[in-house]
Design an enzyme around this catalytic site. Structure first.
Site, PDB file in Angstrom:
ATOM      1  CE  LYS A  13     -31.014  85.581  65.528  1.00 20.22           C
ATOM      2  NZ  LYS A  13     -32.448  85.920  65.674  1.00 20.22           N
ATOM      3  CD1 TRP A  65     -28.770  97.181  68.385  1.00 15.41           C
ATOM      4  CD2 TRP A  65     -27.198  95.615  68.082  1.00 15.41           C
ATOM      5  NE1 TRP A  65     -28.971  96.613  67.144  1.00 15.41           N
ATOM      6  CE2 TRP A  65     -28.026  95.653  66.945  1.00 15.41           C
ATOM      7  CE3 TRP A  65     -26.141  94.702  68.124  1.00 15.41           C
ATOM      8  CZ2 TRP A  65     -27.814  94.817  65.840  1.00 15.41           C
ATOM      9  CZ3 TRP A  65     -25.938  93.860  67.046  1.00 15.41           C
ATOM     10  CH2 TRP A  65     -26.760  93.929  65.921  1.00 15.41           C
ATOM     11  NE  ARG A  79     -37.454  94.777  64.587  1.00 12.38           N
ATOM     12  CZ  ARG A  79     -37.568  96.087  64.389  1.00 12.38           C
ATOM     13  NH1 ARG A  79     -38.772  96.636  64.240  1.00 12.38           N
ATOM     14  NH2 ARG A  79     -36.502  96.851  64.329  1.00 12.38           N
ATOM     15  CD  GLN A  99     -32.834  88.708  63.257  1.00 19.75           C
ATOM     16  OE1 GLN A  99     -32.306  87.634  63.009  1.00 19.75           O
ATOM     17  NE2 GLN A  99     -33.617  88.895  64.310  1.00 19.75           N
ATOM     18  CG  ASP A 124     -36.123  96.065  67.955  1.00 16.05           C
ATOM     19  OD1 ASP A 124     -34.908  96.171  67.735  1.00 16.05           O
ATOM     20  OD2 ASP A 124     -36.657  95.002  68.322  1.00 16.05           O
ATOM     21  CG  HIS A 137     -30.129  96.319  63.169  1.00 19.59           C
ATOM     22  ND1 HIS A 137     -31.197  96.187  64.022  1.00 19.59           N
ATOM     23  CD2 HIS A 137     -29.693  97.583  63.364  1.00 19.59           C
ATOM     24  CE1 HIS A 137     -31.402  97.302  64.682  1.00 19.59           C
ATOM     25  NE2 HIS A 137     -30.500  98.172  64.294  1.00 19.59           N
ATOM     26  CG  ASP A 178     -31.246  91.085  72.916  1.00 13.84           C
ATOM     27  OD1 ASP A 178     -31.074  91.985  73.758  1.00 13.84           O
ATOM     28  OD2 ASP A 178     -32.157  91.120  72.064  1.00 13.84           O
TER      29      ASP A 178
END
Length: 798
Positions: free
Chosen positions: A632, A487, A347, A686, A365, A640, A489
C-alpha cells in the site's frame, strides 16, 4: 496459470475452472437494488446501500472464502448424492464435476455438469426492478429417468444494518420473523414497528423481502438456518439436502434463511426451467406481483436481452482495435465496465468494502471516478457531478462524504477546520472541464448550485472558492497546507505542513480557471488567477524541486519529505507525474523527474508509490509505516497512480515507455499467468505488492478503485489520443513505435466517427495529416461543426 478467457464478441469473461486463487466477482443491478456475485455464486444483495440496506448476509474475509451466497443444491433421490449448481459450496472433485462461469455486463451465468445432469443458472436484476432473478435450466443427459430435488438457499440478515447484523448479536437474534404465504417466503425484520420508507438511514423499522419460485411447485421450505444446515454442519453438507427434504421450519428470531424445495422428474434428454425471484417487499404484495409479472421463464429471457442492450449501449460510446488483443478487451468491455461500476458504487460495496466503514460517496474518490465515464453516461455523470458540487462547503473545502440518499444541500453541518482534506475540491478542476468538453455544455459554468452548508454560487464561482480555500491555507514556503490529509491518507502534514502534491493540483486548477475565465470573457478573474499562478510557480520552483525530482512536502518545522536528503521515502511517484500533468515542470525537469521514476520506482508489476519504504520516519506524519514494506502506501504499487504515469509519459512523447508502464499492471496482460495477481484478470485493483514483499505481484482490492477510471482515461485520451474539446475532437496519439496503427469508433455528441490512425514511419507521437470524410483538416482538431451522423477520419502520424 490460466483460469479463463475473454469472449470479446459476447462481452463476457469466461472462467473455465472454478478453483480460482481468489473469488472472481461481478456486479448485478443498479444503485437502487444491487448484488455482488462470484464465480462460485457467493456474494450478497442490498437495497440502496451495502452498509444500511444489506438484507442478504455475507461474511467478509471468512473461511471458506466467498460464503455464503445465492445457492442452488441438487439431490438425486435414487443415489442420494447431492451437489450444488456452482462448484462451491459443496465442492465436488473437479475430475468428476465441471463448472463454467460467464461474467457479463450486469449478469452472470454459471453452468455445471455432474453425473449426467447439466444445470445453467443465469443471475440478473431486471432493469428498474427491486428484485433479482435466477433463471434455472436443468437437463438430464443420461438414458434413464432421473428424479431430483432442488433447494434454493439465501441467508438473511436479522437487520439491514450490516454492522448490527454481523456484530450486534444480542439484538439481531431477536428481530427476524419469517412466514411462507402461498409458497412465497416473507423475510421480515422488526415487523412490529412501523415501516419508514422516507427514513432510509433508520435501521430500526419494519422491513420485508421475499423469495419465490416460478415454473416449479414448492414441495417444502426451511427458513431457520440451523434447521436447514443442521448442527455443526456447513454450507457444504446441509442436513435438509442430505436427507432430501426440508422440515418446513419458520424462523422466529435467531438466524433466518430462505430455502424453497421443488421436485424435478426428468426423462432422458429432458430439460426443465424455472425461476427464483428474490427482492424487496412483502410476500403477499411485491412477491405476488413479481410472480405474476414473470409467469413464464421466457419473460426472463426478454429481460436479460434488455440488460445486455442497455449495458452494451453504454460500452459502445468508445471502441478500438489495436495490435494488442488484451488491451482491446480492456478498452471495449472491461475497462469501461469497471469504470461504470466504480462510478455507481464508489467504495461502498464489494467483497472487500463492506459498506460499514465506507458508505456513501467519498468526495475525492467520486469526483475522480467521473473521468472515465463521461462519454458513456453524460447525463448521469452531470447529475452526480452536481450532487458532489453541492457537497462543497462555503469555505471552498468539501464534506468528506456525501450520502446520496440523505443529502440536504444548504443544511449540512460544515466540517471542523481540522477535518478538511486539502485535495478534495481540487479534483473538480479535472471533472468539470471534462464534462464540458465532452458535451459542449458551456452553460454549465453558469449554473447556480448551493453549497453544502449555506449560500450558493455558479459552478464557476464554486471553482474559485476551491482555489481560494487552498490559497488561504498555505504554509511558510507558499505551498498549500496538507490539512488532515492530501490524496495520500498516510501523509499528514497538518495545517502548518505543506503538500507539494496539492501545490501541483492547485497549479492545474489555476491553469483551468484561467482558460475558463478567458472563454467566459471574465478578464478580471483571469488576471487574478494569473497573478496567483505566477506566485505559485515561483514557490514550486524555489521550494519543491530537489535537483532531480520534485519533493513530497514539508513538515511544520521545515523537515523535508521526498527529498534525496531523506533516508526513507526519497522519491514519490505522484509529484513527478503531476509536475508533468500540471505543467509545473520545465521540459528538462520533466525528463529528469520521469527518468528518476523509471530508475527508482519501476518494477515488473508497476511503479512503486515511493522508495525506500518507511520504518523510522516520524509516523505521526508518515503513517505509511503502519504497513509492511512494499505494501500500500509504504512503497507498494498503488495502482490508482499508474494511469497518471502513462499520461505523463504520453505528454512527453514517450509512447514506448507509456506502453511498458501500462502493460506492467494491465489486468488482462496477466490472464495467462493469473496466479501472480490472484484476483480477477479483467478488472483493476487498488494495490499490488511491490519488490520488498515476498509476494511481489500479488494484487488486492479489485473493482472499486480510482485505478479503473484513470487507466481507462489514460488509454483512450492519452495513448490513443482521442480527446474531446468544446470545439470538437482532437486526435493526438502517443503509441509504441512498433504499432503500425489502430482504429477507433467514437460517439461524440450524437455523431459516430470512425477513426483510422496510420503510423507508417514508426513514430511515437505527432500527427502530420487528418482527413475527415475526404476533406483535409488543418491541424489535428476535428471540428464538431464539420461532423455529420456518420464520419470517417484518417489520421497519419509522423
Amino acid at each position: 496459470m490460466q483460469y479463463g478467457h475473454f469472449d470479446d464478441a459476447a462481452r463476457e469473461y469466461v472462467i473455465d475452472r472454478p478453483d480460482t486463487p481468489k473469488a472472481w466477482s461481478n456486479y448485478l443491478g443498479s444503485t437502487e437494488f444491487g448484488s455482488i456475485i462470484t464465480n462460485n455464486a457467493g456474494g450478497y444483495s442490498f437495497y440502496k446501500s451495502g452498509g444500511m440496506g444489506r438484507f442478504v448476509r455475507f461474511r467478509f474475509n471468512s473461511i471458506p472464502m466467498d460464503q455464503p451466497g445465492r445457492y442452488l443444491y441438487f439431490r438425486d433421490h435414487e443415489t442420494k448424492d447431492f451437489w450444488s449448481a456452482s462448484w462451491q459450496p459443496v465442492g465436488k472433485p473437479l475430475d468428476k464435476y465441471r463448472s463454467v462461469c460467464r461474467h457479463g455486463t450486469a449478469y452472470t451465468v454459471i453452468t455445471s455438469k455432474y453425473r449426467g445432469i447439466e444445470s445453467e443458472v443465469t443471475y440478473f436484476v431486471p432493469l428498474g426492478r427491486r428484485f433479482e432473478v435466477w433463471k434455472v435450466r436443468v437437463t438430464n443427459t443420461t438414458r434413464k429417468k432421473r428424479t431430483l430435488s432442488a433447494f434454493t438457499y439465501l441467508e438473511y440478515a436479522g437487520n439491514w444494518s450490516a454492522i448490527d447484523d454481523l456484530l450486534n448479536i444480542q439484538y439481531v437474534q431477536y428481530t427476524a420473523q419469517i412466514k411462507v404465504v402461498d409458497g412465497i417466503i416473507d423475510h421480515g425484520t422488526n415487523i412490529h414497528i412501523p415501516e419508514m420508507p422516507d427514513q432510509f438511514k433508520e435501521k430500526d423499522q419494519g422491513r420485508h423481502t421475499f423469495q419465490a419460485l416460478v415454473g416449479a411447485k414448492v414441495t417444502g421450505y426451511d427458513t431457520d438456518r440451523e434447521m436447514f444446515l443442521g448442527p455443526y454442519r456447513t454450507y457444504a453438507n446441509p442436513i435438509a439436502v442430505e436427507k432430501g427434504r426440508c422440515s418446513n421450519s419458520l424462523a422466529y428470531g435467531d438466524n433466518p434463511c430462505g430455502s424453497l424445495q421443488t421436485r424435478l422428474t426428468l426423462n432422458p434428454g429432458q430439460t426443465r426451467e424455472f425461476l427464483v425471484i428474490a427482492g424487496i417487499g412483502k410476500a403477499w404484495e411485491e412477491g405476488k406481483n413479481a410472480v405474476a409479472e414473470y409467469s413464464t421463464p421466457s419473460r426472463a429471457d426478454e429481460e436479460l436481452e434488455k440488460i445486455k442492450t442497455h449495458w452494451h449501449a453504454k460500452l459502445g460510446a468508445f471502441s478500438a482495435r489495436t495490435p494488442d488483443p488484451e488491451l482491446n478487451s480492456t478498452i471495449n468491455t472491461w475497462g469501461i465496465y469497471n469504470s461504470l461500476i466504480t462510478f455507481a458504487w464508489s467504495r461502498a460495496a464489494s467483497l472487500i468494502y463492506s459498506g460499514i466503514d465506507r458508505d456513501g460517496l467519498g468526495y475525492r474518490d467520486t469526483v475522480q471516478d467521473f473521468m472515465g465515464v463521461f462519454q458513456s453516461i453524460p447525463e448521469e455523470t452531470r447529475e452526480r457531478l452536481e450532487l458532489m458540487i453541492t457537497g462543497q462547503v462555503s469555505t471552498g473545502g468539501a464534506m468528506p462524504c456525501v450520502m446520496p440518499f440523505d443529502h440536504s444541500p444548504g443544511n449540512e453541518p460544515a466540517p471542523r477546520e481540522e477535518e478538511y482534506r486539502s485535495d478534495d475540491s481540487l479534483w473538480l478542476f479535472n471533472a468539470i472541464p471534462a464534462y464540458v468538453r465532452e458535451t459542449g455544455d458551456t452553460s454549465f459554468y453558469g449554473k447556480v448550485l448551493p453549497y453544502s452548508d449555506r449560500g450558493e454560487d455558479t459552478v464557476f464561482g464554486h471553482m474559485k472558492r476551491a482555489i481560494r480555500f487552498s490559497l488561504e491555507r498555505s504554509g511558510g514556503h507558499g505551498l498549500p497546507c496538507g490539512l488532515r490529509a492530501d490524496w495520500n491518507d498516510c501523509l499528514r502534514f497538518g495545517h502548518h505542513g505543506e503538500s507539494v502534491f496539492v501545490a501541483l493540483q492547485l497549479r492545474l486548477a489555476l491553469k483551468v480557471y484561467i482558460e475558463t475565465a478567458d472563454f467566459l470573457g471574465e478578464s478580471g478573474e483571469s488576471q487574478w488567477a494569473r497573478e496567483a499562478l505566477r506566485t505559485l510557480d515561483g514557490n514550486i520552483q524555489n521550494h519543491a524541486w530537489d535537483g532531480r525530482w520534485f519533493m513530497r512536502g514539508y513538515r511544520y518545522d521545515g523537515m523535508k519529505f521526498g527529498s534525496n536528503e531523506c533516508p526513507e521515502g526519497k522519491i514519490f511517484l505522484n509529484m513527478q507525474t503531476w509536475a508533468v500533468l500540471s505543467g509545473a515542470a520545465s521540459p528538462e525537469q520533466a525528463e529528469s523527474a520521469m527518468a528518476s521514476v523509471n530508475e527508482r520506482l519501476a518494477t515488473p508489476y508497476g511503479l512503486a508509490l515511493c522508495d525506500p519504504p518507511f520504518a523510522e520516519t516520524d509516523y505521526n506524519i508518515v503513517r505509511a509505516a503502519l504497513f509492511n514494506h512494499g505494501l500500500k502506501e509504504n512503497a507498494g504499487i498503488f495502482v490508482h497512480t499508474q494511469g497518471w504515469a502513462v499520461m505523463a509519459e504520453c505528454l512527453l512523447g514517450h509512447g514506448d515507455q507509456a506502453y511498458r508502464d501500462l502493460r506492467a499492471y494491465l489486468p488482462a496482460a496477466f490472464n495467462k499467468k493469473a496466479e501472480i495477481r490472484e484476483i480477477e484478470p479483467y478488472v483493476l485493483c487498488q494495490s499490488t505488492h511491490s519488490k520488498q514483499s515476498p509476494k511481489h505481484g500479488v494484487s488486492r482490492i479489485p473493482w472499486l478503485s480510482g485505478s479503473a477510471t484513470w487507466t481507462y482515461y489514460a488509454i483512450t485520451q492519452y495513448m490513443l489520443g482521442i480527446q474531446p474539446e468544446v470545439e470538437g475532437l482532437r486526435i493526438d496519439p502517443c503509441i509504441p513505435k512498433k504499432w503500425k496503427g489502430f482504429t477507433v469508433e467514437r460517439i461524440f455528441r450524437g455523431n459516430k466517427i470512425r477513426i483510422r490512425v496510420e503510423n507508417p514511419n514508426g513514430v511515437e507521437k505527432g500527427v502530420t495529416r487528418v482527413v475527415l470524410n475526404g476533406e483535409t483538416i488543418e491541424g489535428n482538431l476535428i471540428p464538431v461543426l464539420k461532423m455529420k451522423a456518420g464520419n470517417d477520419a484518417v489520421v497519419t502520424m509522423g
